[in-house]
Design a protein around this motif. Structure first.
Motif, short mmCIF file in Angstrom:
data_model
loop_
_atom_site.label_atom_id
_atom_site.label_comp_id
_atom_site.label_asym_id
_atom_site.label_seq_id
_atom_site.Cartn_x
_atom_site.Cartn_y
_atom_site.Cartn_z
N PRO A 149 -56.82 -35.72 -13.17
CA PRO A 149 -57.64 -34.54 -12.70
C PRO A 149 -57.83 -34.52 -11.12
O PRO A 149 -57.71 -33.49 -10.55
CB PRO A 149 -58.92 -34.68 -13.40
CG PRO A 149 -59.05 -35.85 -14.37
CD PRO A 149 -57.66 -36.47 -14.20
N ALA A 150 -57.92 -35.50 -10.71
CA ALA A 150 -58.16 -35.64 -8.98
C ALA A 150 -56.79 -35.07 -8.30
O ALA A 150 -57.00 -34.28 -7.46
CB ALA A 150 -58.43 -37.15 -8.45
N ASP A 151 -55.49 -35.51 -9.00
CA ASP A 151 -54.10 -35.03 -8.35
C ASP A 151 -54.14 -33.64 -8.82
O ASP A 151 -53.95 -32.63 -7.63
CB ASP A 151 -53.18 -35.81 -9.04
CG ASP A 151 -53.06 -37.16 -8.18
OD1 ASP A 151 -53.61 -37.30 -7.26
OD2 ASP A 151 -52.33 -37.93 -8.91
N LEU A 152 -54.58 -33.00 -9.95
CA LEU A 152 -54.68 -31.60 -10.04
C LEU A 152 -55.47 -30.75 -9.11
O LEU A 152 -55.15 -29.76 -8.56
CB LEU A 152 -55.07 -31.35 -11.44
CG LEU A 152 -55.10 -30.02 -11.95
CD1 LEU A 152 -53.78 -29.17 -11.77
CD2 LEU A 152 -55.36 -29.79 -13.39
N ALA A 153 -56.60 -31.36 -8.87
CA ALA A 153 -57.89 -30.62 -7.99
C ALA A 153 -57.22 -30.46 -6.60
O ALA A 153 -57.22 -29.66 -5.89
CB ALA A 153 -58.82 -31.36 -8.08
N ALA A 154 -56.56 -31.94 -6.31
CA ALA A 154 -56.08 -31.71 -4.76
C ALA A 154 -54.92 -30.91 -4.73
O ALA A 154 -55.02 -30.06 -3.52
CB ALA A 154 -55.50 -33.33 -4.43
N LEU A 155 -54.06 -30.77 -5.30
CA LEU A 155 -52.97 -30.06 -5.32
C LEU A 155 -53.08 -28.47 -5.34
O LEU A 155 -52.39 -27.55 -4.81
CB LEU A 155 -51.78 -30.42 -6.37
CG LEU A 155 -50.95 -31.84 -6.13
CD1 LEU A 155 -50.11 -32.22 -7.10
CD2 LEU A 155 -50.26 -31.74 -4.98
N THR A 156 -54.19 -28.23 -6.09
CA THR A 156 -54.40 -26.67 -6.17
C THR A 156 -55.62 -26.26 -5.57
O THR A 156 -55.92 -24.97 -5.53
CB THR A 156 -54.77 -26.38 -7.72
OG1 THR A 156 -55.90 -27.30 -8.05
CG2 THR A 156 -53.61 -26.68 -8.67
N ASP A 157 -56.32 -27.06 -4.78
CA ASP A 157 -57.32 -26.96 -4.19
C ASP A 157 -58.64 -26.52 -4.73
O ASP A 157 -59.45 -25.52 -4.30
CB ASP A 157 -57.25 -25.94 -2.74
CG ASP A 157 -56.22 -26.53 -1.77
OD1 ASP A 157 -56.27 -27.79 -1.41
OD2 ASP A 157 -55.27 -25.56 -1.13
N ALA A 158 -58.64 -27.05 -5.92
CA ALA A 158 -59.64 -26.83 -6.79
C ALA A 158 -60.96 -27.08 -6.74
O ALA A 158 -61.17 -28.43 -6.21
CB ALA A 158 -59.31 -27.10 -8.30
#
Length: 166
Positions: A149-158
């Motif tokens: 989830p941390a990578d997903l958030a980082a890549l989408t600026d979520a």
């Protein structure tokens, strides 16, 4: 039965290309999609043999005239009021499906939060922070990406916010 592939070697999509380019570790899971399935997300969870709380659906909403991506567990639904509040808005409605497809470059049921044609602000349900990995669409029906989830958030600026309802 789902087929696994490390780092997107099977079935490249804009989402897997973006992950590979960023050097982020991920696994793709391909499965045979049934067009008659009542829920794409629940179908994915069953095919992957994981809890529906770990598989997240990507929804596109209109918050005060701005398209916004909401990523929530398939086991629940999106709380539109919470989504609006998470981005400082007043009102949220689901986006027109055709507009969501044109803007993201993906078809409904296969919209990925990654590799979208136009980068949209993104909110990831806070429940994802408690999980070691989540699964999201890889950009087409029958293909999921597993990543942190941390990578997903980082890549989408979520931003993480409690936007899901059980």
């Amino acid at each position: 039965m789902a087929k696994k592939s490390k780092n997107g070697t099977q079935g490249g999509t804009p989402a897997t290309v973006a992950l590979t380019r960023a050097g982020v570790p991920f696994t793709t899971h391909a499965y045979v999609h049934d067009p008659a399935a009542p829920s794409y997300g629940e179908e994915a969870a069953e095919a992957l043999g994981v809890s529906p709380d770990q598989v997240f659906k990507t929804l596109v909403a209109d918050v005060d005239g701005m398209l916004t991506v909401a990523v929530v567990p398939v086991s629940g639904s999106l709380d539109l009021k919470a989504l609006a509040a998470a981005v400082g808005g007043k009102r949220a409605t689901m986006a027109d499906p055709a507009l969501a497809e044109r803007t993201t470059g993906y078809v409904r049921g296969g919209i990925s939060p990654l590799g979208q044609r136009k980068k949209l602000r993104t909110v990831l349900d806070a429940s994802a922070e408690k999980l070691p990995v989540v699964c999201v669409s890889a950009g087409r029906r029958g293909l999921e990406i597993e990543l942190s989830p941390a990578d997903l958030a980082a890549l989408t600026d979520a931003v993480f916010a409690p936007i899901g309802r059980a």
